[in-house]
Motif scaffolding. Structure first.
Motif, PDB file in Angstrom:
ATOM      1  N   TRP A 243     -19.874  -5.958  -1.705  1.00 46.50           N
ATOM      2  CA  TRP A 243     -19.732  -6.287  -3.245  1.00 46.50           C
ATOM      3  C   TRP A 243     -21.220  -6.685  -3.624  1.00 46.50           C
ATOM      4  CZ3 TRP A 243     -20.365 -10.932  -4.746  1.00 46.50           C
ATOM      5  CH2 TRP A 243     -20.154 -12.415  -3.715  1.00 46.50           C
ATOM      6  N   ARG A 244     -21.861  -6.875  -2.539  1.00 46.88           N
ATOM      7  CA  ARG A 244     -23.237  -7.184  -3.146  1.00 46.88           C
ATOM      8  C   ARG A 244     -23.996  -7.504  -1.617  1.00 46.88           C
ATOM      9  NH1 ARG A 244     -25.089 -13.480  -4.510  1.00 46.88           N
ATOM     10  NH2 ARG A 244     -26.613 -12.602  -3.905  1.00 46.88           N
ATOM     11  N   PRO A 245     -25.544  -6.800  -1.774  1.00 49.14           N
ATOM     12  CA  PRO A 245     -26.312  -6.763  -0.980  1.00 49.14           C
ATOM     13  C   PRO A 245     -26.452  -7.185   0.756  1.00 49.14           C
ATOM     14  CG  PRO A 245     -27.809  -6.359  -2.131  1.00 49.14           C
ATOM     15  CD  PRO A 245     -26.237  -6.698  -2.892  1.00 49.14           C
ATOM     16  N   LYS A 246     -25.623  -7.582   1.466  1.00 53.74           N
ATOM     17  CA  LYS A 246     -25.287  -7.753   2.528  1.00 53.74           C
ATOM     18  C   LYS A 246     -24.672  -8.710   2.518  1.00 53.74           C
ATOM     19  CE  LYS A 246     -30.174  -7.897   4.332  1.00 53.74           C
ATOM     20  NZ  LYS A 246     -31.515  -8.384   4.672  1.00 53.74           N
ATOM     21  N   SER A 247     -23.557  -8.726   2.276  1.00 53.59           N
ATOM     22  CA  SER A 247     -22.657  -9.460   1.876  1.00 53.59           C
ATOM     23  C   SER A 247     -21.025  -8.673   1.382  1.00 53.59           C
ATOM     24  CB  SER A 247     -22.432 -10.471   0.685  1.00 53.59           C
ATOM     25  OG  SER A 247     -23.316 -11.560   0.687  1.00 53.59           O
ATOM     26  N   TYR A 248     -20.671  -8.891   2.888  1.00 54.02           N
ATOM     27  CA  TYR A 248     -18.822  -7.884   2.568  1.00 54.02           C
ATOM     28  C   TYR A 248     -17.917  -8.301   2.072  1.00 54.02           C
ATOM     29  CZ  TYR A 248     -23.339  -5.257   5.001  1.00 54.02           C
ATOM     30  OH  TYR A 248     -23.983  -4.455   4.998  1.00 54.02           O
ATOM     31  N   VAL A 249     -16.720  -8.084   2.422  1.00 56.84           N
ATOM     32  CA  VAL A 249     -15.370  -8.561   1.831  1.00 56.84           C
ATOM     33  C   VAL A 249     -14.550  -7.205   3.352  1.00 56.84           C
ATOM     34  CG1 VAL A 249     -13.402  -8.495   1.199  1.00 56.84           C
ATOM     35  CG2 VAL A 249     -15.260  -9.160   0.026  1.00 56.84           C
ATOM     36  N   THR A 250     -13.941  -7.654   4.030  1.00 58.46           N
ATOM     37  CA  THR A 250     -13.033  -7.254   5.164  1.00 58.46           C
ATOM     38  C   THR A 250     -11.846  -6.791   4.971  1.00 58.46           C
ATOM     39  OG1 THR A 250     -15.518  -6.561   6.341  1.00 58.46           O
ATOM     40  CG2 THR A 250     -13.805  -5.510   7.849  1.00 58.46           C
ATOM     41  N   LEU A 251     -11.134  -5.913   5.267  1.00 61.58           N
ATOM     42  CA  LEU A 251      -9.590  -5.961   4.636  1.00 61.58           C
ATOM     43  C   LEU A 251      -8.889  -5.602   6.005  1.00 61.58           C
ATOM     44  CD1 LEU A 251      -8.428  -5.729   1.390  1.00 61.58           C
ATOM     45  CD2 LEU A 251      -9.000  -7.984   2.226  1.00 61.58           C
ATOM     46  N   SER A 252      -8.290  -6.270   6.786  1.00 57.42           N
ATOM     47  CA  SER A 252      -7.852  -5.028   7.884  1.00 57.42           C
ATOM     48  C   SER A 252      -6.276  -5.549   8.734  1.00 57.42           C
ATOM     49  CB  SER A 252      -7.851  -5.777   9.466  1.00 57.42           C
ATOM     50  OG  SER A 252      -9.391  -5.863   9.136  1.00 57.42           O
ATOM     51  N   ALA A 253      -5.482  -4.672   8.792  1.00 56.21           N
ATOM     52  CA  ALA A 253      -4.056  -4.532   9.023  1.00 56.21           C
ATOM     53  C   ALA A 253      -3.398  -3.887  10.223  1.00 56.21           C
ATOM     54  CB  ALA A 253      -3.298  -3.689   7.079  1.00 56.21           C
ATOM     55  N   GLU A 254      -2.842  -4.299  10.664  1.00 58.50           N
ATOM     56  CA  GLU A 254      -1.884  -3.448  11.650  1.00 58.50           C
ATOM     57  C   GLU A 254      -0.279  -3.424  11.596  1.00 58.50           C
ATOM     58  OE1 GLU A 254      -3.259  -3.483  16.149  1.00 58.50           O
ATOM     59  OE2 GLU A 254      -2.069  -5.380  15.670  1.00 58.50           O
ATOM     60  N   TYR A 255       0.566  -2.499  12.709  1.00 59.46           N
ATOM     61  CA  TYR A 255       1.836  -2.638  12.512  1.00 59.46           C
ATOM     62  C   TYR A 255       1.869  -2.462  14.138  1.00 59.46           C
ATOM     63  CZ  TYR A 255       6.048  -0.709  12.032  1.00 59.46           C
ATOM     64  OH  TYR A 255       8.099  -0.798  12.263  1.00 59.46           O
ATOM     65  N   ASP A 256       2.965  -3.199  14.354  1.00 65.09           N
ATOM     66  CA  ASP A 256       3.426  -3.017  15.621  1.00 65.09           C
ATOM     67  C   ASP A 256       4.837  -2.672  16.035  1.00 65.09           C
ATOM     68  OD1 ASP A 256       3.753  -2.588  18.238  1.00 65.09           O
ATOM     69  OD2 ASP A 256       2.788  -4.772  18.996  1.00 65.09           O
ATOM     70  N   PRO A 257       5.794  -1.555  16.103  1.00 64.58           N
ATOM     71  CA  PRO A 257       6.607  -1.390  15.964  1.00 64.58           C
ATOM     72  C   PRO A 257       8.014  -2.303  17.360  1.00 64.58           C
ATOM     73  CG  PRO A 257       5.911   0.544  16.553  1.00 64.58           C
ATOM     74  CD  PRO A 257       5.161  -0.658  16.173  1.00 64.58           C
ATOM     75  N   VAL A 259       7.313  -5.406  17.747  1.00 68.26           N
ATOM     76  CA  VAL A 259       7.449  -6.573  17.327  1.00 68.26           C
ATOM     77  C   VAL A 259       8.281  -7.098  16.418  1.00 68.26           C
ATOM     78  CG1 VAL A 259       6.395  -8.891  16.863  1.00 68.26           C
ATOM     79  CG2 VAL A 259       4.919  -6.891  17.800  1.00 68.26           C
ATOM     80  N   VAL A 260       9.419  -7.437  16.647  1.00 65.54           N
ATOM     81  CA  VAL A 260      10.971  -7.164  16.080  1.00 65.54           C
ATOM     82  C   VAL A 260      10.138  -7.892  14.636  1.00 65.54           C
ATOM     83  CG1 VAL A 260      12.898  -7.807  15.289  1.00 65.54           C
ATOM     84  CG2 VAL A 260      12.377  -6.361  17.507  1.00 65.54           C
ATOM     85  N   SER A 261       9.954  -9.470  15.064  1.00 69.72           N
ATOM     86  CA  SER A 261      10.039 -10.878  14.550  1.00 69.72           C
ATOM     87  C   SER A 261       8.926 -10.998  12.830  1.00 69.72           C
ATOM     88  CB  SER A 261       9.845 -11.913  15.037  1.00 69.72           C
ATOM     89  OG  SER A 261       9.087 -12.319  16.232  1.00 69.72           O
ATOM     90  N   SER A 262       7.864 -10.185  13.347  1.00 70.49           N
ATOM     91  CA  SER A 262       7.053  -9.793  12.539  1.00 70.49           C
ATOM     92  C   SER A 262       5.663  -8.709  13.312  1.00 70.49           C
ATOM     93  CB  SER A 262       6.047 -11.040  12.505  1.00 70.49           C
ATOM     94  OG  SER A 262       4.713 -10.553  11.710  1.00 70.49           O
ATOM     95  N   PRO A 263       6.267  -7.763  12.682  1.00 69.52           N
ATOM     96  CA  PRO A 263       5.971  -6.160  13.135  1.00 69.52           C
ATOM     97  C   PRO A 263       4.457  -6.163  12.166  1.00 69.52           C
ATOM     98  CG  PRO A 263       7.125  -5.881  11.791  1.00 69.52           C
ATOM     99  CD  PRO A 263       7.719  -7.508  12.076  1.00 69.52           C
ATOM    100  N   SER A 264       4.293  -6.491  11.328  1.00 72.85           N
ATOM    101  CA  SER A 264       2.856  -6.416  10.560  1.00 72.85           C
ATOM    102  C   SER A 264       1.722  -7.466  10.578  1.00 72.85           C
ATOM    103  CB  SER A 264       3.300  -5.692   9.243  1.00 72.85           C
ATOM    104  OG  SER A 264       3.605  -4.814   8.674  1.00 72.85           O
ATOM    105  N   ARG A 265       0.805  -7.708  10.655  1.00 69.26           N
ATOM    106  CA  ARG A 265      -0.569  -8.500  10.655  1.00 69.26           C
ATOM    107  C   ARG A 265      -1.255  -8.267   9.620  1.00 69.26           C
ATOM    108  NH1 ARG A 265      -3.162  -9.887  15.941  1.00 69.26           N
ATOM    109  NH2 ARG A 265      -3.272  -7.216  16.971  1.00 69.26           N
ATOM    110  N   PHE A 266      -1.840  -9.091   8.827  1.00 69.27           N
ATOM    111  CA  PHE A 266      -2.948  -8.976   7.776  1.00 69.27           C
ATOM    112  C   PHE A 266      -4.039  -9.987   8.436  1.00 69.27           C
ATOM    113  CE2 PHE A 266       1.357  -7.362   6.073  1.00 69.27           C
ATOM    114  CZ  PHE A 266       0.239  -6.233   5.681  1.00 69.27           C
ATOM    115  N   GLY A 267      -5.312  -9.740   7.678  1.00 67.00           N
ATOM    116  CA  GLY A 267      -5.999 -10.426   8.132  1.00 67.00           C
ATOM    117  C   GLY A 267      -7.545 -10.412   7.084  1.00 67.00           C
TER     118      GLY A 267
END
Length: 274
Positions: A243-257, A259-267
């Motif tokens: 979003w500006r030189p040398k500065s980053y925002v990274t969004l990550s998501a994962e779905y694991d079928p 895992v019953v209790s919480s199949p999705s992870r976000f970071g």
């Protein structure tokens, strides 16, 4: 490409970076700055669940020499001193942690047009010694690594592999885990902004197979989108924006079928540099 063969620790690295690098499923923040004199300071922290850990890293470069000092939240100090090109092609690094008196180690890397050599020697009375070497060219390289624990007089690891690299693709085949695992990786660059990669693992004893495939595409000059899928059903997505030189925002998501209790992870990871 470089003139000499790929060092053994870098076999398959490009594919692994595309598939796994920058994926983060916690809350991560880092801030870094570098002065004109070569002094760099980086403060970082990670929050997962209710636990927060962080560290401060100070790095100073003077010519071809570098001093790294890292202090973590437990007041442990890690220091590394690197001397690059002591003689042509040789890079030497000495590191230790305080208060761990057995953490000292010496790393050596030698790069030649036809072979490379990497070694790590523990600086104790009964050290652990690791040695890796490759021979070949900048396209085709064959290598192996071995680890030896002088305390128990036992071999801690031995791996071997072959790597083939061209401008638009790279492939590697490795025998790992003391000959119990066969790994193959491949990355193909369709353009400077798009690439796909795959990694396949075969357990020789259990006859189990695992694979992960992924892609990377630059949506524009500041935004990169990555995806990955595995045979277990896991699906991952990453979006990295400068979003500006040398500065980053990274969004990550994962779905694991599976895992019953919480199949999705976000970071989210935020990296700032003035």
């Amino acid at each position: 490409m470089s003139k000499g063969p790929v060092p053994f620790p870098s076999f398959g690295k490009k594919a692994k970076d595309l598939l796994y690098k920058d994926y983060n499923f916690d809350q991560k923040f880092s801030w870094s700055t570098t002065s004109e004199s070569g002094l760099g300071i980086t403060a970082s922290g990670v929050k997962f669940d209710e636990l927060f850990i962080g560290d401060i890293r100070v790095q100073h470069k003077s010519g071809r020499n570098t001093v790294d000092v890292t202090i973590d939240c437990d007041s442990k100090v890690s220091t590394a001193v690197t001397f690059d090109e002591v003689v042509p092609g040789l890079k030497t690094s000495f590191g230790f942690k305080v208060p761990d008196q057995k953490s000292g180690k010496l790393d050596l890397q030698y790069l030649h047009d036809r072979f490379t050599l990497n070694s790590t020697i523990g600086l104790t009375s009964a050290p652990v010694i690791e040695l890796a070497t490759t021979i070949g060219t900048n396209e085709l390289a064959v290598g192996a690594e071995v680890g030896f624990d002088s305390t128990s007089a036992s071999v801690t690891k031995y791996n071997s592999g072959v790597s083939y690299t061209k401008d638009d693709f790279s492939a590697a085949l490795q025998m790992a885990d003391k000959g119990e695992t066969l790994k193959a990786s491949y990355i193909h660059l369709f353009s400077p902004t798009s690439a796909v990669a795959a990694e396949v693992t075969h357990r020789l004893k259990t006859k189990e197979n695992y694979f992960t495939i992924g892609s990377s595409h630059a949506l524009d000059s500041s935004t990169t989108l990555k995806t990955r899928f595995s045979n277990s059903g896991k699906a991952g997505l990453l979006c990295r924006h400068e979003w500006r030189p040398k500065s980053y925002v990274t969004l990550s998501a994962e779905y694991d079928p599976k895992v019953v209790s919480s199949p999705s992870r976000f970071g989210v990871a935020v990296a700032l540099s003035p």
